[in-house]
Design an enzyme around this catalytic site. Structure first.
Site, PDB file in Angstrom:
ATOM      1  N   ARG A 199     -17.184  14.206 -32.209  1.00  0.00           N
ATOM      2  CA  ARG A 199     -16.883  13.965 -30.806  1.00  0.00           C
ATOM      3  C   ARG A 199     -16.093  15.092 -30.159  1.00  0.00           C
ATOM      4  NH1 ARG A 199     -15.404  10.435 -26.711  1.00  0.00           N
ATOM      5  NH2 ARG A 199     -13.417  11.381 -26.385  1.00  0.00           N
ATOM      6  N   LYS A 214      -6.110  19.467 -38.186  1.00  0.00           N
ATOM      7  CA  LYS A 214      -7.487  19.424 -37.671  1.00  0.00           C
ATOM      8  C   LYS A 214      -7.483  19.318 -36.149  1.00  0.00           C
ATOM      9  CE  LYS A 214      -9.875  15.369 -37.762  1.00  0.00           C
ATOM     10  NZ  LYS A 214     -10.388  15.063 -36.411  1.00  0.00           N
ATOM     11  N   ASN A 215      -6.655  18.426 -35.618  1.00  0.00           N
ATOM     12  CA  ASN A 215      -6.704  18.174 -34.178  1.00  0.00           C
ATOM     13  C   ASN A 215      -6.069  19.275 -33.338  1.00  0.00           C
ATOM     14  OD1 ASN A 215      -8.087  15.885 -34.699  1.00  0.00           O
ATOM     15  ND2 ASN A 215      -6.453  14.451 -34.145  1.00  0.00           N
ATOM     16  N   ASP A 232      -3.804   7.203 -35.247  1.00  0.00           N
ATOM     17  CA  ASP A 232      -4.428   7.782 -36.440  1.00  0.00           C
ATOM     18  C   ASP A 232      -3.673   7.434 -37.729  1.00  0.00           C
ATOM     19  OD1 ASP A 232      -6.409   8.849 -34.896  1.00  0.00           O
ATOM     20  OD2 ASP A 232      -5.725  10.929 -35.022  1.00  0.00           O
ATOM     21  N   ARG A 257     -14.950   5.179 -26.253  1.00  0.00           N
ATOM     22  CA  ARG A 257     -14.462   6.546 -26.072  1.00  0.00           C
ATOM     23  C   ARG A 257     -15.178   7.346 -24.983  1.00  0.00           C
ATOM     24  NH1 ARG A 257     -12.863   8.907 -31.928  1.00  0.00           N
ATOM     25  NH2 ARG A 257     -11.333  10.016 -30.710  1.00  0.00           N
ATOM     26  N   CYS A 272     -18.927   5.313 -30.732  1.00  0.00           N
ATOM     27  CA  CYS A 272     -18.704   5.720 -32.110  1.00  0.00           C
ATOM     28  C   CYS A 272     -17.953   4.611 -32.799  1.00  0.00           C
ATOM     29  CB  CYS A 272     -17.980   7.050 -32.192  1.00  0.00           C
ATOM     30  SG  CYS A 272     -16.232   6.899 -32.029  1.00  0.00           S
ATOM     31  N   ARG A 302     -13.944  14.637 -43.400  1.00  0.00           N
ATOM     32  CA  ARG A 302     -13.779  15.149 -42.042  1.00  0.00           C
ATOM     33  C   ARG A 302     -12.313  15.469 -41.747  1.00  0.00           C
ATOM     34  NH1 ARG A 302     -14.941  11.430 -37.966  1.00  0.00           N
ATOM     35  NH2 ARG A 302     -14.226  13.187 -36.772  1.00  0.00           N
TER      36      ARG A 302
HETATM   37  C1  UD1 Z   1      -7.671  12.447 -29.915  1.00  0.00           C
HETATM   38  C2  UD1 Z   1      -7.689  12.758 -31.383  1.00  0.00           C
HETATM   39  C3  UD1 Z   1      -7.870  11.464 -32.198  1.00  0.00           C
HETATM   40  C4  UD1 Z   1      -6.809  10.430 -31.807  1.00  0.00           C
HETATM   41  C5  UD1 Z   1      -6.766  10.237 -30.290  1.00  0.00           C
HETATM   42  C6  UD1 Z   1      -5.624   9.349 -29.847  1.00  0.00           C
HETATM   43  C7  UD1 Z   1      -8.630  14.995 -31.422  1.00  0.00           C
HETATM   44  C8  UD1 Z   1      -9.773  15.875 -31.763  1.00  0.00           C
HETATM   45  N1  UD1 Z   1      -8.777  13.681 -31.648  1.00  0.00           N
HETATM   46  O1  UD1 Z   1      -8.931  11.891 -29.583  1.00  0.00           O
HETATM   47  O2  UD1 Z   1      -7.757  11.786 -33.582  1.00  0.00           O
HETATM   48  O3  UD1 Z   1      -7.115   9.201 -32.411  1.00  0.00           O
HETATM   49  O4  UD1 Z   1      -6.615  11.513 -29.638  1.00  0.00           O
HETATM   50  O5  UD1 Z   1      -4.421   9.847 -30.266  1.00  0.00           O
HETATM   51  O6  UD1 Z   1      -7.578  15.451 -31.009  1.00  0.00           O
HETATM   52  N2  UD1 Z   1     -10.226   7.603 -22.619  1.00  0.00           N
HETATM   53  C9  UD1 Z   1     -10.869   7.267 -21.445  1.00  0.00           C
HETATM   54  N3  UD1 Z   1     -11.468   8.251 -20.728  1.00  0.00           N
HETATM   55  C10 UD1 Z   1     -11.449   9.556 -21.126  1.00  0.00           C
HETATM   56  C11 UD1 Z   1     -10.785   9.895 -22.320  1.00  0.00           C
HETATM   57  C12 UD1 Z   1     -10.184   8.888 -23.048  1.00  0.00           C
HETATM   58  O7  UD1 Z   1     -10.910   6.103 -21.056  1.00  0.00           O
HETATM   59  O8  UD1 Z   1     -12.005  10.408 -20.435  1.00  0.00           O
HETATM   60  C13 UD1 Z   1      -9.571   6.544 -23.422  1.00  0.00           C
HETATM   61  C14 UD1 Z   1     -10.197   6.417 -24.809  1.00  0.00           C
HETATM   62  O9  UD1 Z   1     -11.305   5.554 -24.789  1.00  0.00           O
HETATM   63  C15 UD1 Z   1      -9.040   5.881 -25.600  1.00  0.00           C
HETATM   64  C16 UD1 Z   1      -7.820   6.567 -24.970  1.00  0.00           C
HETATM   65  O10 UD1 Z   1      -8.246   6.965 -23.672  1.00  0.00           O
HETATM   66  O11 UD1 Z   1      -8.938   4.501 -25.415  1.00  0.00           O
HETATM   67  C17 UD1 Z   1      -7.285   7.761 -25.711  1.00  0.00           C
HETATM   68  O12 UD1 Z   1      -8.332   8.654 -25.990  1.00  0.00           O
HETATM   69  P1  UD1 Z   1      -8.109  10.225 -26.146  1.00  0.00           P
HETATM   70  O13 UD1 Z   1      -6.658  10.555 -26.122  1.00  0.00           O
HETATM   71  O14 UD1 Z   1      -8.995  10.929 -25.183  1.00  0.00           O
HETATM   72  O15 UD1 Z   1      -8.669  10.478 -27.603  1.00  0.00           O
HETATM   73  P2  UD1 Z   1      -9.387  11.788 -28.079  1.00  0.00           P
HETATM   74  O16 UD1 Z   1      -8.832  12.948 -27.322  1.00  0.00           O
HETATM   75  O17 UD1 Z   1     -10.844  11.594 -28.119  1.00  0.00           O
END
Ligand code: UD1
Length: 418
Positions: free
Chosen positions: A92, A22-23, A305, A121, A116, A397
């Site tokens: 998201r 999925k990711n 995850d 996030r 969420c 999902r």
């Molecule tokens: C992706 C995965 C999700 C997984 C996560 C961490 C997808 C679609 N989803 O989510 O399944 O749980 O990686 O492995 O690939 N953060 C910030 N600022 C930002 C972005 C992130 O502070 O602009 C923080 C987030 O709050 C979190 C951490 O960084 O604490 C990691 O988040 P991130 O790697 O961005 O997760 P996703 O990409 O949303």
């Protein structure tokens, strides 16, 4: 609302084939917005998030056909640049259209994902990266808008390692003028899959899968056909389930063994026997599970995850273990539900102290997010008696045909429509 009913304590035996990730699929589908021509995708998982992404892309002027794990996506000439709240709130990962829209259409407007279930996030890292490439960012009325006549390559260092942030910037930089260097980039295998797809379309990307990614912008990206990598989180979920109950032996097929390295080390430490093939892993549950600490971290660390599923396993270990969640601040909602099944868990901030119990017992429980639901399924499969899991739309999902796959392994599991 549908429920899943599980009659536990039946060991799992057999084999299961892993679906596409999925990711990896979500960013790759979003990348269709960058192409001149069609994107043909294979091995897409049949999940609600994939359907939501098709809906979002259609809203943005992409012609989409999705059938039985295959898709044809054709980005038409369109001025549409807005991802509406209704779609973003259910998924998201909708923010993944920001980078491609900005690069291709000069503008993108996406409803802010907001809070969420698993924490705040934010997407500040995506936005700072776009700014580094020359975009103007505005936040208004719950929407974020990014705009740039032409993106220009630059060096950007992430303050926080972000998976979708890295993906968004790789996509935007692929059509920017000149060279972009991303430092402190996320290294997840799904990012490598996205980069491989873009390279197949003509992009010039080096270093994907390491913390420094270098992208030399090109003028256009061309049509291609691509097969999505296997889902390491689905594979990990079945491997953990296969280790939970003595007498279980599960062969996980068509998986990416390398992407599961960290989990495999932990499973061995817990006493599980593993037989590793080129693209398959067989797990045999130990008679006695040993307690093993984990601490979630960006790849190649222990995946957040899989944290909830690991906790379900540790509830049954002989002894105490410590589970630290370092990625998301509110990712312990499964704890209260596991406790309803007899688990002994104490929470202190982002750390859970788990004391193994002799047995878990079936109970009515509620799924709270995607991976928390998977943890409840694992606990229920190992528990004595009947468990009813509510709000299973969370599971849909991320897991395709979950009940069917577990049933084929001998589990007593069914879905009741409601
Ligand atoms: C992706 C995965 C999700 C997984 C996560 C961490 C997808 C679609 N989803 O989510 O399944 O749980 O990686 O492995 O690939 N953060 C910030 N600022 C930002 C972005 C992130 O502070 O602009 C923080 C987030 O709050 C979190 C951490 O960084 O604490 C990691 O988040 P991130 O790697 O961005 O997760 P996703 O990409 O949303």
């Amino acid at each position: 609302m549908d429920k899943i009913i599980i009659e536990g304590a039946h060991p799992l035996q057999g084999e299961v084939t892993i679906h596409g990730a999925k990711n990896a699929a979500l960013p790759i589908m979003a990348a269709s917005l960058l192409l001149d021509g069609e994107l043909w995708l294979k091995n897409l998982p049949q999940l609600s998030d994939i359907k939501t992404m098709v809906k979002l892309l259609e809203h943005l002027g992409v012609e989409g056909d999705l059938e039985k794990g295959q898709a044809r996506l054709l980005s038409k000439k369109s001025k549409a640049v807005e991802a509406p709240y209704d779609l973003v709130k259910t998924m998201r990962a909708s923010v993944l259209v920001l980078g491609p829209l900005l690069a291709r259409r000069g503008r993108a407007k996406v409803s802010l994902p907001g809070g969420c279930a698993i924490g705040e996030r934010p997407i500040d890292q995506h936005l700072k990266g776009f700014e580094a490439l020359g975009a103007k960012v505005t936040l208004e009325h719950g929407y974020v808008e990014v705009e740039a006549k032409a993106l220009k390559g630059a060096t950007y260092t992430f303050d926080v390692v972000s998976v979708t942030g890295t993906e968004n910037l790789i996509m935007a930089a692929s059509l920017a003028k000149g060279e972009t260097i991303l430092e402190n980039a996320a290294c997840e295998p799904e990012i490598v899959d996205l980069a491989n797809l873009l390279i197949a379309c003509g992009a010039k990307i080096k270093g994907a899968g390491t913390s420094t990614v270098v992208i030399e912008g090109v003028q256009s990206l061309q049509s291609t056909e691509y097969r999505i990598m296997p889902d390491r989180i689905e594979a990990g979920t079945f491997l953990i389930a296969g280790a939970a109950l003595p007498g279980s032996q599960v062969l996980v097929k068509e998986t990416s063994v390398k992407s599961l390295d960290h989990l495999l080390i932990k499973l061995k430490e817990a006493g599980a026997k593993l037989k590793i093939g080129e693209d398959s892993i067989q797990v045999t549950a130990p008679k006695k599970l040993k307690p093993v600490d984990i601490s979630t971290a960006p790849y190649p660390g222990f995946a957040t995850d899989l944290q909830a599923q690991w906790m379900a396993l540790m509830c049954l270990a002989e002894g105490s273990s410590v589970i630290a969640e370092n990625i998301f601040e509110n990712r312990f909602m499964h704890v209260a539900e596991l406790k309803r099944m007899g688990a002994d868990i104490r929470l202190d901030g982002h750390t859970a102290f788990v004391r193994g119990v002799k047995k878990l017992s079936g109970a009515p429980v509620m799924a709270t997010d995607l991976r928390a639901s998977a943890s409840l399924v694992i606990a229920a499969l190992a528990a004595e008696g009947k468990t009813e899991i509510g709000r299973v739309y969370h599971l849909d999902r991320g897991y395709e045909l979950l009940e069917k796959k577990f049933r084929s392994l001998g589990a007593k599991i069914k879905r009741v429509k409601g």
